[in-house]
Design a protein around this motif. Structure first.
Motif, PDB file in Angstrom:
ATOM      1  N   LYS A   7      52.269  28.277 -10.463  1.00  0.00           N
ATOM      2  CA  LYS A   7      53.354  27.462  -9.935  1.00  0.00           C
ATOM      3  C   LYS A   7      53.146  25.997 -10.324  1.00  0.00           C
ATOM      4  CE  LYS A   7      54.085  30.306  -5.785  1.00  0.00           C
ATOM      5  NZ  LYS A   7      54.114  30.296  -4.298  1.00  0.00           N
ATOM      6  N   HIS A  16      48.985  25.306  -9.467  1.00  0.00           N
ATOM      7  CA  HIS A  16      48.708  26.156  -8.313  1.00  0.00           C
ATOM      8  C   HIS A  16      48.777  27.609  -8.772  1.00  0.00           C
ATOM      9  CE1 HIS A  16      48.420  27.393  -4.146  1.00  0.00           C
ATOM     10  NE2 HIS A  16      49.367  28.286  -4.402  1.00  0.00           N
ATOM     11  N   PHE A  17      47.809  28.424  -8.343  1.00  0.00           N
ATOM     12  CA  PHE A  17      47.778  29.811  -8.801  1.00  0.00           C
ATOM     13  C   PHE A  17      47.454  30.770  -7.659  1.00  0.00           C
ATOM     14  CE2 PHE A  17      43.461  28.225  -9.116  1.00  0.00           C
ATOM     15  CZ  PHE A  17      42.682  29.268  -8.626  1.00  0.00           C
ATOM     16  N   ASN A  18      47.949  31.980  -7.806  1.00  0.00           N
ATOM     17  CA  ASN A  18      47.573  33.126  -6.983  1.00  0.00           C
ATOM     18  C   ASN A  18      47.227  34.253  -7.932  1.00  0.00           C
ATOM     19  OD1 ASN A  18      49.791  31.597  -5.240  1.00  0.00           O
ATOM     20  ND2 ASN A  18      48.513  32.748  -3.813  1.00  0.00           N
ATOM     21  N   SER A  19      46.091  34.877  -7.722  1.00  0.00           N
ATOM     22  CA  SER A  19      45.699  35.941  -8.639  1.00  0.00           C
ATOM     23  C   SER A  19      44.972  37.058  -7.910  1.00  0.00           C
ATOM     24  CB  SER A  19      44.808  35.393  -9.764  1.00  0.00           C
ATOM     25  OG  SER A  19      43.587  34.910  -9.246  1.00  0.00           O
ATOM     26  N   GLU A  31      41.011  38.615  -4.382  1.00  0.00           N
ATOM     27  CA  GLU A  31      42.239  37.829  -4.316  1.00  0.00           C
ATOM     28  C   GLU A  31      41.859  36.346  -4.257  1.00  0.00           C
ATOM     29  OE1 GLU A  31      44.421  39.140  -0.936  1.00  0.00           O
ATOM     30  OE2 GLU A  31      44.623  41.209  -1.653  1.00  0.00           O
ATOM     31  N   ALA A  33      43.391  32.208  -4.491  1.00  0.00           N
ATOM     32  CA  ALA A  33      44.512  31.266  -4.502  1.00  0.00           C
ATOM     33  C   ALA A  33      43.951  29.858  -4.517  1.00  0.00           C
ATOM     34  CB  ALA A  33      45.412  31.469  -3.288  1.00  0.00           C
ATOM     35  N   GLY A  34      44.586  28.973  -5.282  1.00  0.00           N
ATOM     36  CA  GLY A  34      44.075  27.609  -5.321  1.00  0.00           C
ATOM     37  C   GLY A  34      44.793  26.739  -6.320  1.00  0.00           C
ATOM     38  N   ASP A  35      44.145  25.636  -6.671  1.00  0.00           N
ATOM     39  CA  ASP A  35      44.687  24.672  -7.619  1.00  0.00           C
ATOM     40  C   ASP A  35      43.650  24.388  -8.697  1.00  0.00           C
ATOM     41  OD1 ASP A  35      47.327  23.681  -6.282  1.00  0.00           O
ATOM     42  OD2 ASP A  35      45.834  23.660  -4.677  1.00  0.00           O
ATOM     43  N   GLY A  51      40.191  26.127  -3.739  1.00  0.00           N
ATOM     44  CA  GLY A  51      40.971  27.248  -3.240  1.00  0.00           C
ATOM     45  C   GLY A  51      40.156  28.133  -2.326  1.00  0.00           C
ATOM     46  N   SER A  52      40.615  29.370  -2.175  1.00  0.00           N
ATOM     47  CA  SER A  52      39.954  30.331  -1.307  1.00  0.00           C
ATOM     48  C   SER A  52      39.975  31.705  -1.970  1.00  0.00           C
ATOM     49  CB  SER A  52      40.642  30.390   0.056  1.00  0.00           C
ATOM     50  OG  SER A  52      41.993  30.788  -0.083  1.00  0.00           O
ATOM     51  N   LYS A  75      35.698  29.684   0.626  1.00  0.00           N
ATOM     52  CA  LYS A  75      36.445  28.606   0.005  1.00  0.00           C
ATOM     53  C   LYS A  75      35.588  27.951  -1.076  1.00  0.00           C
ATOM     54  CE  LYS A  75      39.162  27.543   4.153  1.00  0.00           C
ATOM     55  NZ  LYS A  75      39.578  26.492   5.114  1.00  0.00           N
TER      56      LYS A  75
END
Length: 203
Positions: A7, A16-19, A31, A33-35, A51-52, A75
Motif C-alpha cells: 500500500k 506499507h505491507f501485509n504478507s 503473517e 505487517a509493517g512499513d 511492524g509485527s 514486533k
C-alpha cells in the motif's frame, strides 16, 4: 511468499505491507505487517523497517531431535541491517524424540537481527521450562569455518528444578527432585550430523 499486499507505494517513501509466507525451518506459516523503506541500493542495510509478526504451528520435528509445535508473536523496529525484535513464544508440548517426554516451554526475548545476512544476537532470552526459569544470551552468526551458521548460547538459572531438566533426557520418571542452580555454554555448529551429535555443552 504466497500472499503480499503493498500500500501507498511511492518512490522515496516507505511502503506499507501485509504478507503471509511459509518458512522451511521449522515449517510454519508467518503473517507479517509493517512499513519498509525508503530503500537505497547503495546501502540496503540502512532501510527502515518496522511492524509485527505472528508465527503459527511451527513443526519442531523438522529438527529430528525435537517434538512439538511452536507459536510466536512479536514486533520489530529499526533498520534492515540492525533490527530490534521483541517476541514471545509458546511450545506447550516441547519434547525430545529419544525419550518421548514433553514439557511446556515458553520464552520472552529480545534480539538484534541483521536482515542482510541472517545473523542474530539474543539479548537476552527469558524462558520457563516447566517451572524452571532460565536466562540465555548468545548469537547465531556465520561460522568462521565456513559451514553456514554457528549458534553459541550461555544459559543460566538461579531458580531451576532438577526434575524439569532431567525429565526430557531420561526414559522414565526423573530420578532426582529439588532446587538447583547452574550455568552452561552451548555450541551448535551447522553440519550434517544429527542434533545430539552436533550439540556441545559445558556446565
Amino acid at each position: 511468499i504466497y500472499q503480499l499486499l503493498l500500500k501507498d507505494y511511492s518512490p522515496g517513501k516507505a511502503i506499507h505491507f501485509n504478507s503471509v509466507l511459509r518458512i522451511p525451518e521449522p515449517p510454519a506459516e508467518v503473517e507479517i505487517a509493517g512499513d519498509f523503506g525508503p530503500y537505497s541500493s547503495n546501502d540496503p542495510g540502512a532501510a527502515p523497517l518496522s511492524g509485527s509478526f505472528t508465527m503459527k504451528h511451527a513443526d519442531l520435528s523438522k529438527f529430528h531431535a525435537f517434538t512439538g509445535t511452536l507459536t510466536a508473536q512479536g514486533k520489530f523496529e529499526g533498520k534492515l541491517g540492525a533490527l530490534k525484535v521483541n517476541a514471545v513464544t509458546d511450545a506447550p508440548e516441547f519434547g525430545l524424540t529419544d525419550t518421548g517426554h514433553a514439557i511446556p516451554l515458553r520464552t520472552d526475548f529480545s534480539a538484534l537481527v541483521d536482515g542482510t545476512n541472517g545473523d542474530i544476537k539474543f539479548e537476552p532470552v527469558h524462558a520457563l521450562l516447566g517451572e524452571t526459569k532460565l536466562v540465555a544470551q548468545g548469537q547465531l552468526e556465520s561460522d568462521p569455518a565456513g559451514h553456514g551458521k554457528l549458534l553459541t548460547v550461555d544459559i543460566s538459572s538461579d531458580e531451576a528444578r532438577i526434575q524439569d531438566l532431567m525429565y526430557l533426557f531420561v526414559q522414565s520418571k526423573a530420578p532426582l527432585q529439588g532446587a538447583t542452580r547452574f550455568q552452561a555454554k552451548v555450541r551448535l555448529p551447522n553440519d550434517s550430523r544429527p542434533f545430539e551429535e552436533r550439540v556441545e555443552m559445558k556446565a
